[in-house]
Scaffold this active site. Structure first.
Site, PDB file in Angstrom:
ATOM      1  N   CYS A 131       0.250  17.353   7.860  1.00 17.89           N
ATOM      2  CA  CYS A 131       0.323  16.478   6.677  1.00 17.89           C
ATOM      3  C   CYS A 131      -0.734  16.797   5.627  1.00 17.89           C
ATOM      4  O   CYS A 131      -0.438  16.896   4.439  1.00 17.89           O
ATOM      5  CB  CYS A 131       0.207  15.019   7.104  1.00 17.89           C
ATOM      6  SG  CYS A 131      -1.129  14.694   8.265  1.00 17.89           S
ATOM      7  N   HIS A 251      -2.944   9.911   2.530  1.00 20.70           N
ATOM      8  CA  HIS A 251      -4.120  10.772   2.676  1.00 20.70           C
ATOM      9  C   HIS A 251      -4.636  11.138   1.283  1.00 20.70           C
ATOM     10  O   HIS A 251      -3.849  11.445   0.386  1.00 20.70           O
ATOM     11  CB  HIS A 251      -3.755  12.085   3.382  1.00 20.70           C
ATOM     12  CG  HIS A 251      -3.488  11.956   4.853  1.00 20.70           C
ATOM     13  ND1 HIS A 251      -3.724  10.807   5.570  1.00 20.70           N
ATOM     14  CD2 HIS A 251      -3.032  12.878   5.751  1.00 20.70           C
ATOM     15  CE1 HIS A 251      -3.409  11.018   6.841  1.00 20.70           C
ATOM     16  NE2 HIS A 251      -2.982  12.257   6.977  1.00 20.70           N
TER      17      HIS A 251
END
Lengths: 343, 343
Positions: A131, A251
């Protein structure tokens, strides 16, 4: 591959990413004739509702993949190790969201905005990158293409949902313990399999995944090695520090790059990114416009802001890159790989 | 200065840092004959108990400084601008914790472990650096001394207590809104005086203080400019990204440095730091030992861990530096300056 009436399987169907893969397939009208939801024996029989239909989860066995054209894997590395070869053997193309095969030769590691051409070289398995890597390379690709990038130094600010649903529950419970925060019960983070656990609420934990002998964590090494493979440049200097935060989803990354073009300006970087697919520039200090994880949750795009020139190093720039780690960081990118595959 | 029986004043006595200055003076047995607690008119009359004694807060007026030897200022830049010259005029030495005079010539900017010699050159005002700068230079000083440092790239993970008591209250209130987190009420962060406010709970805000025309925030520029002044090296390349986190107290920093000695090893860096005053190395991946803000709260030291070599750049190292932003980042450093002054 026949690009209509495909038989699709999702392994890890009850997990956070598996559920989002199903949602994205439906939302983007992927031409699937059937979608088979697979998980462990324990989850067999679970019903999952999406798009007005109910899917009943089945146990994953080698025979599950008979007649399957595309199999998405998102149930952990050991499940991929065990079943991905079985799926390939039966003629399926595997799109694997674990780290099991990412660095293997013959396994393309693909972000469709960056290196779709790698898909031509697969031998049955295609890997979805980590990710934190995906959002960084997606944002940097237009800059690399236009100005060249020789060096990347990244510090991450990662959400707990990357560690699964239990980590989200742990953050929620600990967040209620404001006064007793340093004594909060911790069982999951930094890693469920680690010997020690620390509270994540009101904290920052500089460990994601386990440590390598080099002193780097596996998460940091993934960012470093995967970025070089995706960009097809083993000379690229990439180094990373990965930190877990009390953020649910989204994130963030403080990324420092050195471009080959020492005359590039902030406006040049912004305009290169503005034309890029899947990238949204949110960068206007005068209106306090910059990406934040709380507002990236649920969005498909990679958001970039805080673009600044290093005053002391020509060609050096800072960027602040934010994306939903479950979508572009996982489920969405996997579905985009499948779309690219059947183009 | 007579080093016994000193008359001390604390301006901003009711604030988070003012209270901690009083605590540190008492705890460290600073030779104060009297301690005068000063604040705004609004706070006059407030009683503050510490060390078995009660202090009654007085309004700050120019005459407050008659007979004062050392005056600590921690009530905002405008209060320092107005009253520090009045204190100096009356013979006091001012130790100022605001950014009002930090970059002025003739004002030493001091971290006692780093540049105590600068104290000899003061003209009445000594500046305490910004919290995020202090912990970084304190940790890097032994490395700089032994191996030389030519470049610093830092990304911060900063606590809300740096923005005052109201920011702590806001984080506590928002932390209860787990489900409705993106709609949480926000009035204080990123900066009370900013036009827009964003929730900090479950978020990361890449803005601390206001923006400059360069696109950097004032917090980032403080780190960049103050570090050069404290190290006495205008050629040092320092660049920063400052980010606010849902952490109560304890700033963390992901610091990348380039040392002049390309043969330096991780062990070299660790052993240089282990001998340094005020620095504690917490760095053992095999036992998941690294600093975290939740456990630095209330501690005097600067903690360093995650020391790693950049695999692609000789002389390049990562460090993870954590300290209590109200103590070493503010109150403790101010008191240490006073101690150094009367040595």
């Amino acid at each position: 591959m026949n690009n209509e009436n495909l038989n699709v399987a999702i392994v890890g169907a009850t997990g956070a990413v598996g559920t989002k893969i199903l949602e994205k397939l439906l939302e983007r009208k992927f031409p699937a004739k059937t979608i088979k939801m697979l998980a462990s024996k324990r989850s067999a029989g679970t019903e999952i509702s999406a798009g007005g239909q109910t899917y009943i989860v089945e146990e994953t066995v080698p025979e599950s993949f008979e007649g399957i054209d595309i199999a998405f894997f998102s149930a952990g590395g050991s499940v991929s190790q065990k079943f991905a070869p079985e799926a390939v053997k039966r003629g399926a193309v595997v799109i694997d969201n674990t780290s099991a095969f990412r660095m293997e030769e013959g396994v393309p590691l693909v972000v469709p905005e960056v290196n779709p051409h790698m898909l031509n070289e697969h031998e049955g398995i295609i890997a979805n990158p980590n990710c934190s890597t995906i959002q960084m390379v997606a944002a940097l690709q237009p800059v690399k293409e236009k100005f060249g990038i020789s060096r990347i130094i990244v510090s991450t600010y990662q959400a707990v949902s990357g560690a699964g649903a239990e980590a989200i529950d742990e953050l929620e419970a600990q967040s209620k313990e404001f006064q007793e925060r340093s004594n909060s019960k911790a069982d999951i983070l930094p890693s469920a399999s680690a010997a020690k656990h620390y509270p994540i609420a009101f904290n920052a934990i500089p460990q994601i995944d386990m440590f390598d002998d080099s002193g780097y964590t596996l998460e940091e090494l993934k960012m470093m090695n995967e970025t070089k493979k995706i960009f097809g440049d083993q000379n690229l200097a990439v180094t990373a520090t990965c930190v877990r935060l009390p953020v649910v989803t989204g994130h963030s990354e403080s990324v420092y790059i050195e471009t080959d073009d020492v005359n590039a300006t902030v406006e040049d970087i912004q305009s290169a990114m503005k034309g890029a697919s899947g990238v949204v520039v949110q960068d206007d200090p005068s209106t306090q416009t910059y990406p934040m994880p709380l507002f990236a949750e649920g969005k498909d795009e990679v958001f970039v802001g805080r673009i600044r020139k290093d005053p002391k190093h020509p060609g050096g720039f800072h960027l602040w890159i934010v994306a939903d780690n479950l979508l572009k960081g996982a489920a969405l990118n996997s579905v985009q790989i499948a779309e690219e595959l059947i183009k």
